[in-house]
Design an enzyme around this catalytic site. Structure first.
Site, PDB file in Angstrom:
ATOM      1  N   TYR A 101      -1.862  -0.587 -15.777  1.00 58.27           N
ATOM      2  CA  TYR A 101      -1.365  -0.504 -14.394  1.00 58.27           C
ATOM      3  C   TYR A 101      -2.319   0.364 -13.591  1.00 58.27           C
ATOM      4  O   TYR A 101      -2.679   1.471 -14.021  1.00 58.27           O
ATOM      5  CB  TYR A 101       0.029   0.134 -14.382  1.00 58.27           C
ATOM      6  CG  TYR A 101       0.542   0.462 -12.993  1.00 58.27           C
ATOM      7  CD1 TYR A 101       1.438  -0.390 -12.348  1.00 58.27           C
ATOM      8  CD2 TYR A 101       0.121   1.613 -12.326  1.00 58.27           C
ATOM      9  CE1 TYR A 101       1.900  -0.097 -11.072  1.00 58.27           C
ATOM     10  CE2 TYR A 101       0.581   1.912 -11.044  1.00 58.27           C
ATOM     11  CZ  TYR A 101       1.471   1.046 -10.431  1.00 58.27           C
ATOM     12  OH  TYR A 101       1.921   1.334  -9.166  1.00 58.27           O
ATOM     13  N   GLU A 190      -1.936  -2.542  -5.471  1.00 57.19           N
ATOM     14  CA  GLU A 190      -1.427  -2.350  -6.834  1.00 57.19           C
ATOM     15  C   GLU A 190      -1.819  -3.515  -7.731  1.00 57.19           C
ATOM     16  O   GLU A 190      -1.677  -4.671  -7.330  1.00 57.19           O
ATOM     17  CB  GLU A 190       0.097  -2.218  -6.788  1.00 57.19           C
ATOM     18  CG  GLU A 190       0.734  -1.925  -8.128  1.00 57.19           C
ATOM     19  CD  GLU A 190       2.256  -2.001  -8.061  1.00 57.19           C
ATOM     20  OE1 GLU A 190       2.904  -0.969  -7.881  1.00 57.19           O
ATOM     21  OE2 GLU A 190       2.789  -3.116  -8.195  1.00 57.19           O
TER      22      GLU A 190
END
Ligand code: GDP
Ligand code: MN
Length: 382
Positions: A101, A190
């Site tokens: 992530y 993101e």
């Protein structure tokens, strides 16, 4: 403004972040054609402005073009938490060894972009932050200095990545993500998951990209990415007219001057047992033009049963607002009950003007609470 995954990936590619090749499809047969062009297995991904599509069944693998057609037929039209799927993104399927992530969000309290990176990707990042906070590397970048090579090293070493090739790729992606964030004046970029393939290649498998509405005038190419079909038609009309308006679910159309007072008004309407139909901030103005524009947006909402003006005159003078309201009513011929509470500068004069106007649907109240009660009562009666 939030962008779709495919738009975010388009921007990622422009900044040199590796993504899978793909095509947009609006129909199952287009999905089939896209799969044929791409060759091999593909993944069919619902394009909606909400996350968690995988869990909701909006992301499916397809081994052949015929399967891509079938999966697209299943996904198109699907309702994912209130978002109807109108487009699917078909991309070459990836083999996944690990899911990481990586994100940059604008941290308002620090007034700096904030990197977050963890090797425990693929799942909700909130969950990682709650259960394994030590696994999440957080790193601010001073916007005046910009991204430096040591930021990249801090991220990869902090997360415990030991493979040199992987370290290099992740650090390079972090640098490019920062360029994209700054270049697009984003609020959030993101990548979840950022994958590592069995061949050791690092690539963005998902994209969440949110740009600052207030900077869009500097980015006509990004402004064009706005999907007018996905925005509420009333909010689109408001944007066109320059009215600060947020659609809500209730029956009482709320207008205030100033965001704080307007939010307070929405709360007071709820407090007396009603529900606001909107949040509409008239701002410092209150001239007839502004009031007409705001009322045109509010009355377009068929759920509205009454209208509540809550005005506190500071620099704005209540008598001017009263004149604005009266002129607007004259021009528009609104039949819905309208409750007006005026307080502050020239409030007496404003109230006198409204009373003298002698309009049967106009109700003048002295306080915010009484005004809200009256507006809720009238909404229930009509
Ligand atoms: P989200 O659920 O809305 O966050 O959508 P993502 O694009 O992040 O996809 C969710 C999950 O689907 C990913 O974490 C992967 O596990 C899986 N997925 C997506 N694309 C592929 C792919 O090309 N190959 C494989 N094997 N899995 C994929
Ligand atoms: Mn994701």
């Amino acid at each position: 403004m939030d962008l779709y995954e495919y738009q975010g990936k388009e921007l990622f590619a422009k900044y040199g972040i590796p993504v899978s090749e793909g095509r947009l499809a609006l129909q199952p047969d287009e999905a089939r054609a896209a799969a044929e062009e791409l060759g091999g297995a593909v993944v069919v991904k619902a394009q909606v402005l909400t996350g968690g599509r995988g869990k909701a069944g909006g992301i499916k693998l397809a081994a052949t073009p015929a399967e891509a057609d079938e999966r697209a037929a299943e996904i198109l039209g699907m309702d994912i938490r209130g978002h109807i799927v109108r487009k699917v993104w078909i991309e070459r399927a990836s083999e996944i060894e690990r899911e990481y992530y990586l994100s940059i969000a604008f941290d308002r309290s620090a007034k700096k972009p904030l990197f977050m990176f963890t090797t425990q990707g693929g799942v909700d990042i909130e969950e990682v932050a709650a259960t394994h906070p030590e696994a999440l590397v957080r790193l601010h970048v001073d916007p005046l200095v910009g991204f430096q090579p040591w930021h990249g090293r801090r991220l990869v070493y902090g997360a415990g990545i030991s493979d040199p090739s992987e370290q290099k790729q992740v650090a390079a992606i972090a640098a490019k993500l920062y360029e994209a964030f700054i270049g697009c004046e984003a609020m959030l970029t993101e990548i979840n998951p950022l994958i590592v393939t069995p061949h050791g290649e690092v690539r963005a498998l998902d994209a969440k990209f949110s740009v600052d509405d207030n900077a869009l005038f500097r980015h006509p190419d990004l402004a064009e990415m706005r999907d007018v079909d996905a925005t509420d038609p009333l909010e689109a009309l408001a944007r066109e007219k320059g009215v600060t308006y947020v659609k809500l679910d209730g029956e009482v159309g709320v207008l205030g001057n100033g965001a704080g007072l307007t939010m307070g008004t929405v709360d007071v309407v709820a407090f007396v047992g009603g529900r606001a139909a909107d949040f509409c901030d008239l701002g410092g103005g209150g001239d007839a033009e502004g009031v007409v524009d705001a009322l045109e947006v509010i009355t377009r909402d068929p759920q509205v049963r009454s209208i509540f003006f809550n005005i506190f005159g500071g620099i704005t003078r209540c008598d001017e607002v009263a004149r604005g309201i009266l002129q607007a009513l004259e021009r528009m011929g609104i039949e819905l009950p309208i409750v007006v509470r005026l307080d502050g500068t020239n409030a007496d004069e404003g109230r006198r003007l409204l009373r003298e106007a002698d309009a049967s649907n106009l109700h003048v109240e002295e306080t915010m609470l009484e005004g809200a009660r009256r507006a809720v009562e009238l909404a229930k009666a009509t």
